[in-house]
Design a protein around this motif. Structure first.
Motif, mmCIF file in Angstrom:
data_model
loop_
_atom_site.group_PDB
_atom_site.id
_atom_site.type_symbol
_atom_site.label_atom_id
_atom_site.label_comp_id
_atom_site.label_asym_id
_atom_site.label_seq_id
_atom_site.Cartn_x
_atom_site.Cartn_y
_atom_site.Cartn_z
ATOM 1 N N SER A 1 0.825 -1.202 0.000
ATOM 2 C CA SER A 1 0.000 0.000 0.000
ATOM 3 C C SER A 1 0.867 1.263 0.000
ATOM 4 O O SER A 1 0.598 2.221 -0.736
ATOM 5 N N LEU A 2 1.899 1.270 0.823
ATOM 6 C CA LEU A 2 2.800 2.429 0.878
ATOM 7 C C LEU A 2 3.547 2.603 -0.439
ATOM 8 O O LEU A 2 3.725 3.729 -0.916
ATOM 9 N N GLU B 96 1.212 4.124 -2.926
ATOM 10 C CA GLU B 96 0.995 5.552 -2.653
ATOM 11 C C GLU B 96 2.148 6.396 -3.185
ATOM 12 O O GLU B 96 1.937 7.410 -3.849
ATOM 13 N N VAL B 97 3.361 5.961 -2.917
ATOM 14 C CA VAL B 97 4.530 6.718 -3.384
ATOM 15 C C VAL B 97 4.646 6.633 -4.902
ATOM 16 O O VAL B 97 5.006 7.609 -5.552
ATOM 17 N N THR C 154 2.296 6.645 -7.091
ATOM 18 C CA THR C 154 1.417 7.652 -7.714
ATOM 19 C C THR C 154 1.923 9.068 -7.464
ATOM 20 O O THR C 154 1.599 9.981 -8.216
ATOM 21 N N LEU C 155 2.722 9.231 -6.435
ATOM 22 C CA LEU C 155 3.239 10.546 -6.075
ATOM 23 C C LEU C 155 4.430 10.971 -6.930
ATOM 24 O O LEU C 155 4.601 12.157 -7.223
ATOM 25 N N VAL D 102 1.118 15.531 0.181
ATOM 26 C CA VAL D 102 0.250 14.349 0.324
ATOM 27 C C VAL D 102 -1.004 14.734 1.101
ATOM 28 O O VAL D 102 -2.117 14.349 0.727
ATOM 29 N N LYS E 125 -3.475 16.245 -0.906
ATOM 30 C CA LYS E 125 -3.989 15.306 -1.915
ATOM 31 C C LYS E 125 -3.618 15.704 -3.343
ATOM 32 O O LYS E 125 -4.450 15.714 -4.244
ATOM 33 N N THR F 202 -2.024 14.112 -5.537
ATOM 34 C CA THR F 202 -2.172 13.051 -6.549
ATOM 35 C C THR F 202 -3.563 13.027 -7.146
ATOM 36 O O THR F 202 -3.748 12.557 -8.265
ATOM 37 N N GLU F 203 -4.544 13.561 -6.433
ATOM 38 C CA GLU F 203 -5.908 13.627 -6.978
ATOM 39 C C GLU F 203 -6.009 14.610 -8.135
ATOM 40 O O GLU F 203 -6.942 14.557 -8.924
#
Length: 106
Positions: free
Chosen positions: A47-48, A51-52, A54-55, A96, A99, A101-102
């Motif tokens: 999961s981490l 997340e990274v 997509t960042l 982050v 948000k 990445t949204e």
């Protein structure tokens, strides 16, 4: 956590990308082992990593020297912070939290 406390101006998207790939492989190998298969720790790691992953492109875009005034204004409006003018103060964690990445497609 080291990356999260890094100011935007100090981020190396290429290095982050290679580390994400490395950790992704580690998580995949660990999940394949019989003793760790299905482990909540492996699920957290994956999961981490996701997340990274997509960042990284967002951070690379924000660090791009070809960013125009229009890009700068749009990013400021979307993020609610002038991260580009404050690259040495705004951390990855703050981005982050906001948000970013949204808004990556925008």
């Amino acid at each position: 956590d080291q990356w999260m406390s890094t100011p935007l101006g100090s981020v190396d998207p290429e290095l982050m990308s290679s580390k994400v790939t490395e950790y992704s492989r580690i998580a995949l190998r660990a999940d394949r082992t019989t003793s760790l298969h299905g482990s909540p720790v492996i699920a957290l790691l994956r999961s981490l990593v996701a997340e990274v992953r997509t960042l990284v492109p967002v951070l690379a875009a924000l660090r791009c020297p070809a960013f125009t005034k229009q890009h700068h204004a749009r990013a400021h409006a979307l993020m609610g912070v002038d991260a580009l003018a404050r690259q040495d103060q705004v951390t990855v964690r703050e981005l982050v939290t906001r948000k970013v990445t949204e808004h990556s497609a925008e």
